[in-house]
Design a protein around this motif. Structure first.
Motif, PDB file in Angstrom:
ATOM      1  N   LYS A  98       6.269   7.421  44.461  1.00 63.09           N
ATOM      2  CA  LYS A  98       6.551   8.475  45.606  1.00 63.09           C
ATOM      3  C   LYS A  98       4.914   8.675  45.126  1.00 63.09           C
ATOM      4  O   LYS A  98       4.188   9.279  46.866  1.00 63.09           O
ATOM      5  N   SER A  99       4.271   8.643  45.126  1.00 64.73           N
ATOM      6  CA  SER A  99       2.251   8.037  45.770  1.00 64.73           C
ATOM      7  C   SER A  99       1.899   7.041  45.803  1.00 64.73           C
ATOM      8  O   SER A  99       1.813   6.998  43.952  1.00 64.73           O
ATOM      9  N   SER A 100       1.002   6.707  45.895  1.00 65.43           N
ATOM     10  CA  SER A 100       0.211   5.619  45.682  1.00 65.43           C
ATOM     11  C   SER A 100      -0.871   5.686  44.445  1.00 65.43           C
ATOM     12  O   SER A 100      -0.742   5.011  43.380  1.00 65.43           O
ATOM     13  N   ALA A 101      -1.551   6.789  44.329  1.00 71.40           N
ATOM     14  CA  ALA A 101      -1.871   7.830  43.176  1.00 71.40           C
ATOM     15  C   ALA A 101      -1.512   7.195  41.989  1.00 71.40           C
ATOM     16  O   ALA A 101      -2.263   7.916  40.778  1.00 71.40           O
ATOM     17  N   GLU A 102       0.096   7.912  42.556  1.00 67.68           N
ATOM     18  CA  GLU A 102       0.977   7.717  40.950  1.00 67.68           C
ATOM     19  C   GLU A 102       0.981   5.850  40.685  1.00 67.68           C
ATOM     20  O   GLU A 102       1.949   6.064  41.333  1.00 67.68           O
ATOM     21  N   PRO A 103       0.826   6.143  39.434  1.00 64.66           N
ATOM     22  CA  PRO A 103       1.803   5.007  39.164  1.00 64.66           C
ATOM     23  C   PRO A 103       2.903   4.696  37.924  1.00 64.66           C
ATOM     24  O   PRO A 103       3.825   3.516  37.982  1.00 64.66           O
ATOM     25  N   ILE A 104       3.431   6.214  38.308  1.00 68.39           N
ATOM     26  CA  ILE A 104       4.954   6.662  37.562  1.00 68.39           C
ATOM     27  C   ILE A 104       5.741   5.719  39.124  1.00 68.39           C
ATOM     28  O   ILE A 104       5.858   6.060  40.529  1.00 68.39           O
ATOM     29  N   VAL A 105       6.680   4.481  38.558  1.00 63.95           N
ATOM     30  CA  VAL A 105       7.991   4.439  39.169  1.00 63.95           C
ATOM     31  C   VAL A 105       9.433   4.547  39.017  1.00 63.95           C
ATOM     32  O   VAL A 105       9.676   4.760  37.857  1.00 63.95           O
ATOM     33  N   GLN A 106      10.222   5.318  39.300  1.00 70.64           N
ATOM     34  CA  GLN A 106      11.799   5.795  39.061  1.00 70.64           C
ATOM     35  C   GLN A 106      12.408   4.885  39.385  1.00 70.64           C
ATOM     36  O   GLN A 106      12.142   4.462  39.477  1.00 70.64           O
ATOM     37  N   LEU A 107      12.892   4.287  38.057  1.00 62.68           N
ATOM     38  CA  LEU A 107      13.972   3.506  37.458  1.00 62.68           C
ATOM     39  C   LEU A 107      15.257   4.230  37.702  1.00 62.68           C
ATOM     40  O   LEU A 107      15.391   4.720  37.043  1.00 62.68           O
ATOM     41  N   ASN A 108      16.293   3.207  38.161  1.00 63.25           N
ATOM     42  CA  ASN A 108      17.827   3.567  38.378  1.00 63.25           C
ATOM     43  C   ASN A 108      17.945   2.640  37.777  1.00 63.25           C
ATOM     44  O   ASN A 108      18.573   1.788  38.824  1.00 63.25           O
ATOM     45  N   GLN A 109      19.496   2.655  36.922  1.00 60.68           N
ATOM     46  CA  GLN A 109      20.290   1.621  36.932  1.00 60.68           C
ATOM     47  C   GLN A 109      19.634   0.461  35.842  1.00 60.68           C
ATOM     48  O   GLN A 109      19.202  -1.355  36.753  1.00 60.68           O
ATOM     49  N   LEU A 110      18.813   0.777  35.202  1.00 58.91           N
ATOM     50  CA  LEU A 110      17.785   0.250  34.681  1.00 58.91           C
ATOM     51  C   LEU A 110      18.278  -1.136  34.042  1.00 58.91           C
ATOM     52  O   LEU A 110      19.225  -0.771  32.952  1.00 58.91           O
ATOM     53  N   ASN A 111      17.824  -2.490  33.780  1.00 55.64           N
ATOM     54  CA  ASN A 111      18.719  -3.600  33.177  1.00 55.64           C
ATOM     55  C   ASN A 111      16.495  -4.554  32.460  1.00 55.64           C
ATOM     56  O   ASN A 111      16.690  -4.955  33.417  1.00 55.64           O
ATOM     57  N   ALA A 112      16.486  -4.376  31.367  1.00 54.78           N
ATOM     58  CA  ALA A 112      15.558  -5.753  30.982  1.00 54.78           C
ATOM     59  C   ALA A 112      16.103  -6.753  29.756  1.00 54.78           C
ATOM     60  O   ALA A 112      16.887  -6.213  29.728  1.00 54.78           O
ATOM     61  N   ARG A 113      14.572  -7.603  30.061  1.00 54.82           N
ATOM     62  CA  ARG A 113      15.147  -8.150  29.632  1.00 54.82           C
ATOM     63  C   ARG A 113      13.403  -9.043  28.873  1.00 54.82           C
ATOM     64  O   ARG A 113      12.954  -8.588  29.488  1.00 54.82           O
ATOM     65  N   LEU A 114      13.567  -8.842  26.774  1.00 53.20           N
ATOM     66  CA  LEU A 114      12.582  -9.094  26.259  1.00 53.20           C
ATOM     67  C   LEU A 114      12.210 -10.027  25.793  1.00 53.20           C
ATOM     68  O   LEU A 114      13.578 -10.779  25.263  1.00 53.20           O
ATOM     69  N   SER A 115      11.566 -10.993  25.677  1.00 52.47           N
ATOM     70  CA  SER A 115      11.228 -12.078  25.147  1.00 52.47           C
ATOM     71  C   SER A 115      10.706 -11.642  23.435  1.00 52.47           C
ATOM     72  O   SER A 115       9.585 -11.463  23.748  1.00 52.47           O
ATOM     73  N   LEU A 116      11.108 -11.796  22.770  1.00 53.58           N
ATOM     74  CA  LEU A 116      10.959 -12.139  20.920  1.00 53.58           C
ATOM     75  C   LEU A 116      11.284 -12.526  20.098  1.00 53.58           C
ATOM     76  O   LEU A 116      10.790 -14.146  20.565  1.00 53.58           O
ATOM     77  N   THR A 117      10.418 -12.579  19.076  1.00 54.00           N
ATOM     78  CA  THR A 117       9.592 -13.987  17.955  1.00 54.00           C
ATOM     79  C   THR A 117      11.299 -14.626  17.987  1.00 54.00           C
ATOM     80  O   THR A 117      11.559 -16.272  17.889  1.00 54.00           O
ATOM     81  N   ASP A 118      12.416 -13.605  17.307  1.00 53.54           N
ATOM     82  CA  ASP A 118      13.443 -14.236  17.214  1.00 53.54           C
ATOM     83  C   ASP A 118      14.468 -14.751  18.766  1.00 53.54           C
ATOM     84  O   ASP A 118      15.907 -15.082  17.896  1.00 53.54           O
ATOM     85  N   GLY A 119      14.016 -14.718  19.629  1.00 54.99           N
ATOM     86  CA  GLY A 119      15.184 -15.092  20.294  1.00 54.99           C
ATOM     87  C   GLY A 119      15.283 -13.498  21.781  1.00 54.99           C
ATOM     88  O   GLY A 119      14.162 -13.171  21.571  1.00 54.99           O
TER      89      GLY A 119
END
Length: 214
Positions: A98-119
C-alpha cells in the motif's frame, strides 16, 4: 479635387484592380497560408516523436487521481536467505504493497519453499502478510506445512520467522510425524530441528514401528 490628388486616386485603384499584381499576391496567399499553418501544426505535434532528449511536464497534484494502492503485482516472487545462508522462496498469486513507507506486503495464494537441514519443505496458505524488513510472515487462516521426510503440520493464524525457521501458531494445530500424530490448542516449533512444543489440550498418539523380523 486637385489634379495631383486625382492622379494618386487613379493609381491606387489601378494597384488594387482585379488582375493586378496585388490581386495575384492576395490570391496566392489565400492558398499558401492555410497550407503553411497546417504543416507547422503537424511539425509541432510530431516533433517529440522524432527528436531525441527527454520531454518533461508538470502535474498538479490536486487534480491528479491518486490510487489507494501504491503497487499491485500479479504472480509475485520473493527470495532471500536465512541466518545460515540457506535460501527461501515465496510465490504469491498476487501481492499488494500500500505504501513505500510500509514494509508489509499483502500476499494471496501463498506458496513458500524452505531449505532445511534434512531437505526442502513447503508451506501453503491462502492469505498472508510478509514483512520485507524482518522476513517474517503472518498467515491469516489455515496453513499446511510439509517436509520431504514425513512431517506434516496443519494449523491456523501463525507467524513464521524465515530467518530462524521458527513458527508460532495462533490457533489449534494438528500434525503428523514419522512416529505418530498430535493435536493441541497452540504450537511453537523449530521447523529446522523438528522440535515441537504443544500448549493446551495436547494429545499425542505414537505409532510404533513394525518389529524387524530376524
Amino acid at each position: 479635387m486637385s489634379e495631383i490628388a486625382a492622379r494618386l486616386t487613379t493609381q491606387n485603384r489601378a494597384w488594387a484592380h482585379p488582375g493586378s499584381n496585388h490581386d495575384r499576391v492576395v490570391r496566392i496567399a489565400l492558398v499558401l497560408l492555410p497550407i503553411l499553418i497546417g504543416a507547422l501544426a503537424a511539425f509541432l505535434v510530431s516533433a517529440p516523436l522524432f527528436m531525441g532528449g527527454d520531454v518533461s511536464f508538470v502535474l498538479d497534484k490536486n487534480k491528479v487521481a491518486m490510487s489507494p494502492e501504491r503497487l499491485k503485482i500479479v504472480a509475485a516472487d520473493y527470495r532471500g536467505e536465512d541466518s545460515k545462508g540457506r535460501q527461501f522462496e515465496l510465490h504469491a498469486g498476487s501481492a499488494v504493497q500500500k505504501s513505500s513507507a510500509e514494509p508489509i506486503v499483502q500476499l494471496n495464494q501463498l506458496n513458500a519453499r524452505l531449505s532445511l537441514t534434512d531437505g526442502p519443505a513447503t508451506l501453503v496458505a491462502n492469505h498472508g502478510r510478509y514483512n520485507l524488513n524482518t522476513d517474517q510472515m503472518m498467515i491469516d487462516g489455515p496453513i499446511h506445512f510439509q517436509t520431504t521426510d514425513g512431517y506434516v503440520l496443519n494449523t491456523n493464524d501463525a507467524t513464521i520467522d524465515l530467518k530462524t525457521r521458527l513458527l508460532e501458531s495462533g490457533g489449534a494445530v494438528t500434525g503428523n510425524t514419522p512416529t505418530g500424530t498430535f493435536r493441541a490448542n497452540r504450537l511453537r516449533a523449530d521447523l529446522d530441528k523438528r522440535l515441537i512444543s504443544l500448549e493446551g489440550n495436547a494429545h499425542l498418539r505414537m505409532t510404533p514401528k513394525p518389529a524387524r523380523r530376524p
